[in-house]
Design an enzyme around this catalytic site. Sequence first.
Site, short mmCIF file in Angstrom:
data_model
loop_
_atom_site.label_atom_id
_atom_site.label_comp_id
_atom_site.label_asym_id
_atom_site.label_seq_id
_atom_site.Cartn_x
_atom_site.Cartn_y
_atom_site.Cartn_z
N LYS A 83 -18.01 -45.97 -35.70
CA LYS A 83 -18.69 -45.53 -34.47
C LYS A 83 -17.69 -45.59 -33.34
CE LYS A 83 -23.35 -47.12 -35.39
NZ LYS A 83 -24.27 -48.20 -35.25
N GLY A 124 -9.53 -42.36 -42.54
CA GLY A 124 -9.91 -41.09 -43.15
C GLY A 124 -9.82 -39.96 -42.14
N GLY A 126 -11.75 -38.80 -39.77
CA GLY A 126 -12.04 -39.08 -38.36
C GLY A 126 -10.88 -39.80 -37.69
N ASP A 149 -13.64 -41.58 -50.82
CA ASP A 149 -14.17 -40.24 -51.12
C ASP A 149 -13.11 -39.28 -51.67
OD1 ASP A 149 -16.49 -41.23 -49.98
OD2 ASP A 149 -16.06 -40.36 -48.02
N ARG A 184 -34.84 -43.34 -71.48
CA ARG A 184 -35.06 -42.92 -70.09
C ARG A 184 -33.94 -42.02 -69.60
NH1 ARG A 184 -36.34 -48.97 -67.94
NH2 ARG A 184 -38.62 -48.83 -67.98
N GLY A 192 -19.47 -40.25 -51.42
CA GLY A 192 -18.47 -39.17 -51.48
C GLY A 192 -18.57 -38.17 -50.35
N ARG A 193 -19.54 -38.39 -49.45
CA ARG A 193 -19.79 -37.44 -48.35
C ARG A 193 -19.98 -36.02 -48.90
NH1 ARG A 193 -16.61 -37.78 -42.88
NH2 ARG A 193 -14.84 -37.33 -44.21
O1 F6P Z 1 -16.48 -42.13 -46.14
C1 F6P Z 1 -16.77 -43.28 -46.85
C2 F6P Z 1 -18.25 -43.45 -47.01
O2 F6P Z 1 -18.44 -44.57 -47.83
C3 F6P Z 1 -19.01 -42.22 -47.54
O3 F6P Z 1 -18.85 -42.06 -48.92
C4 F6P Z 1 -20.40 -42.51 -47.07
O4 F6P Z 1 -21.14 -41.32 -46.87
C5 F6P Z 1 -20.18 -43.19 -45.75
O5 F6P Z 1 -18.87 -43.72 -45.77
C6 F6P Z 1 -21.17 -44.31 -45.49
O6 F6P Z 1 -20.90 -44.87 -44.25
P1 F6P Z 1 -21.65 -46.13 -43.64
O7 F6P Z 1 -20.71 -47.28 -43.78
O8 F6P Z 1 -21.88 -45.76 -42.22
O9 F6P Z 1 -22.93 -46.34 -44.39
#
Ligand code: F6P
Length: 369
Positions: A83, A124, A126, A149, A184, A192-193
């Site tokens: 953030k 990463g 960002g 990811d 099951r 993995g976004r």
């Molecule tokens: O980018 C790494 C990651 O773990 C993604 O795979 C996932 O969508 C995201 O971060 C989850 O972030 P947070 O820590 O905000 O839940």
Amino acid sequence: MSKPIKRIAVNTGGGDAPGLNAVIQSVVIAAANRGWDCFGIRDGFNGILFPERYSEGGVARLTRDRVRGIGHLGGTILGTTNKGNPLHFPVNMPDGTVREIDRSDEILTYFATHEIDALVSIGGDGSLTIANALHQKGLRVVGVPKTIDNDLDKTFTTFGFDTAVGFATECLDRLHSTAESHQRVMVVEVMGRYAGWIALHTGIAGNAHAVLIPEIPFDLDKIAAKLRARDSEGRLYSIVVVAEGAQARDGHRELLAAAEVGHAERLGGVGERIAHALTERTGKETRVVVLGHLLRGGSPTSFDRLSALRFGAAAVRALDEGQSGIMVSLGLDGVDYVALEEVAGRMKAVPLDCDTLQTGRDLGICFGD
Ligand code: F6P
């Protein structure tokens, strides 16, 4: 010729990934061996933006002693945040709205005032976009590619990915026996976004019967047909691996939370949805396992640890050579450097013609298409 370096800083941004501490260790030791001082910025850039939050200082000297024995530990000794991007920093306004402001000049001022010559930014997409912006404003910066990811462009892999896939594969190994015993369908949701790397590698290595990735929109009827075909051959259980960012043919994607100022949307929930739909279509009993943040924890594998150590040392070498505005990357011939500009804001999706995907198809895995 850029001025010789005496002091550098290092920070970690975005979601944590196994191997962060190994990079920090490598940066600190490689810097110390050149006679440089190294400083760690807490929680992304918060150590600079909110010094009052840290009783021991938002930016602290990292000595050899401080980084001794941390290379095998998960997480990051510096803390991290996904953030509060300093370029788009969310601020609460008196009227209750939230506005974004650019606080990057405060970072540049901090470096100038404290005579810190350069930054190693481990992160990463960002974080590397921020690193690129700081470089364009005149800061000497080298980026190090981190993410479980594996979705960063211009590098063969990122550290953290191998650990995440190794753990997820072990989970699949364990799920086969319980799925088979109960006849099951086990649906395993992985992070993995918007890229399917973790799901694809885990699904193939762990012998899944269906793998759903964001790059291939899925058709539930196709997956149900695969389960029915297995049933008719007497294989009464199935394992379905689904990436959190997988989307149906109509483009729908499950979210846990929508994007808000200063924070990206949170993906998740697709596993439940698929399990429900598969029960409806096949009558089979389903269970869902969401691996989530378990994939980010634990010790880095030796592959990730070695990559992390190589990346950290290579970042310091790059600064020593006078380079800036670059990211350390891993090519097939070893460590290399690419311009941050070529990486920032780009995502590396699974290529639809890659041999790993083709391997899955040759093995009869259903990709939902
Ligand atoms: O980018 C790494 C990651 O773990 C993604 O795979 C996932 O969508 C995201 O971060 C989850 O972030 P947070 O820590 O905000 O839940």
